[in-house]
Design an enzyme around this catalytic site. Structure first.
Site, PDB file in Angstrom:
ATOM      1  N   LYS A  25       0.841  -1.205   0.000  1.00 46.54           N
ATOM      2  CA  LYS A  25       0.000   0.000   0.000  1.00 46.54           C
ATOM      3  C   LYS A  25       0.879   1.259   0.000  1.00 46.54           C
ATOM      4  CE  LYS A  25      -2.174  -1.228   3.818  1.00 46.54           C
ATOM      5  NZ  LYS A  25      -1.501  -2.526   4.093  1.00 46.54           N
TER       6      LYS A  25
ATOM      7  N   ARG B  82      -1.131  -8.890  12.989  1.00 42.60           N
ATOM      8  CA  ARG B  82      -1.675  -7.897  12.039  1.00 42.60           C
ATOM      9  C   ARG B  82      -2.400  -8.597  10.901  1.00 42.60           C
ATOM     10  NH1 ARG B  82       3.825  -4.983  11.298  1.00 42.60           N
ATOM     11  NH2 ARG B  82       3.013  -4.067   9.373  1.00 42.60           N
TER      12      ARG B  82
ATOM     13  N   ARG C 239      10.492  -0.410  11.425  1.00 40.52           N
ATOM     14  CA  ARG C 239       9.331  -0.083  12.241  1.00 40.52           C
ATOM     15  C   ARG C 239       9.248  -0.975  13.479  1.00 40.52           C
ATOM     16  NH1 ARG C 239       4.280   0.418   8.200  1.00 40.52           N
ATOM     17  NH2 ARG C 239       3.319  -0.831   9.833  1.00 40.52           N
TER      18      ARG C 239
ATOM     19  N   ARG D 183     -10.423   0.223   7.715  1.00 41.96           N
ATOM     20  CA  ARG D 183      -9.976  -1.119   8.058  1.00 41.96           C
ATOM     21  C   ARG D 183     -11.050  -1.930   8.751  1.00 41.96           C
ATOM     22  NH1 ARG D 183      -4.190   0.291   8.447  1.00 41.96           N
ATOM     23  NH2 ARG D 183      -3.080  -1.611   8.916  1.00 41.96           N
TER      24      ARG D 183
ATOM     25  N   ARG E  35      11.651  -4.929   5.339  1.00 39.18           N
ATOM     26  CA  ARG E  35      11.382  -3.501   5.081  1.00 39.18           C
ATOM     27  C   ARG E  35      12.266  -2.589   5.929  1.00 39.18           C
ATOM     28  NH1 ARG E  35       5.413  -1.610   5.454  1.00 39.18           N
ATOM     29  NH2 ARG E  35       5.565  -2.630   7.476  1.00 39.18           N
TER      30      ARG E  35
END
Ligand code: AP5
Ligand code: MG
Length: 213
Positions: free
Chosen positions: A13, A171, A160, A88, A127
């Site tokens: 996203k 998640r 993160r 969401r 990431r």
């Protein structure tokens, strides 16, 4: 263009939001980024959100809906907007739909990015992002030219707090339970566009520019 980006954590996203917002000249509004900004500044909103984010749980609807309505009341959305990570839940989707209808800014597209769990785990653990300009990298798929540093401004890349395997699993579970039903919500509204997010980033971007007109 007024659009939202749907998809599990790590689907891409944030990655595609950058290209889309440049191409259509619209602001990229990421609720996750807004919360992280508030966490970084230690605001009351950030302190409240952090407890949920660290566990990979959703921040309560009322807080998120208020945040997004405030953001969508600013002048820079006149040309459109791209929401990333919102809505969401069904409650968020209904609140957004009603708000947009009431304000004469109906949503044109729900862009759904699809990717399986195994790929997502690898993408998220790999990431890294630039704290200065926000550019997203991946140690496996899009490494920076100089290890650990941003190609654009040389800042040291960070990971993160919620990008660990345990939180990713939660998640993803939360996504399947709370967010995946929105695919059907937007299909019924007639604005769903799905993309296979296992494909290469550039190939996907080309498909998006051709489809979202
Ligand atoms: P948020 O920040 O939205 O996180 P998320 O949904 O878990 O999604 P991610 O940002 O992890 O994934 P992404 O799809 O953006 O992937 P990316 O492009 O970076 O939310 C964080 C938390 O905030 C939530 O858990 C919740 O607590 C709270 N929150 C936020 N919004 C909320 C809301 N509306 N309601 C309640 N709570 C809310 O890509 C991932 C990696 O993969 C990158 O390294 C990238 O380089 C790589 N990659 C991407 N696409 C490709 C590709 N095609 N090929 C190869 N590599 C790729
Ligand atoms: Mg993101």
């Amino acid at each position: 263009m007024r659009a939202i980006l749907l998809g599990p954590p790590g689907a891409g996203k944030g990655t595609h939001a950058v290209g889309l917002s440049e191409h259509y000249n619209i602001p990229h509004i990421s609720t996750g980024d807004l919360f992280r900004e508030n966490v970084g500044k230690g605001t009351p909103l950030g302190l409240e959100a952090k407890a949920y984010m660290d566990k990979g749980e959703l921040v309560p609807d009322e807080l998120v809906i208020r945040l997004v309505k405030d953001r969508l009341s600013k002048d820079d959305i006149k040309n459109g907007f791209l929401l990333d990570g919102f809505p969401r839940t069904t409650a968020q989707a209904e609140a957004l739909w009603d708000f947009c209808e009431e304000n004469g800014i109906p949503i044109d597209y729900a862009i759904d990015l699809e990717a399986p769990y195994e790929l997502i785990e690898k993408r998220i653990t790999g990431r890294r992002s630039c704290p200065k300009c926000g550019k997203i990298y991946n140690v496996f798929f899009q490494p920076p030219q100089v290890e650990g540093h941003c190609d654009i401004d040389g800042a040291e890349l960070t990971q993160r707090a919620d990008d660990n395997v345990e939180t990713i699993k939660n998640r993803y579970r939360v996504y399947e339970e709370e967010t995946a039903p929105l695919i059907d919500f937007y299909r019924k509204k007639g604005i769903l566009k799905s993309f296979d997010s296992t494909k290469d980033i550039d190939e996907m971007q080309k498909e998006m520019f051709e489809t979202l007109v």
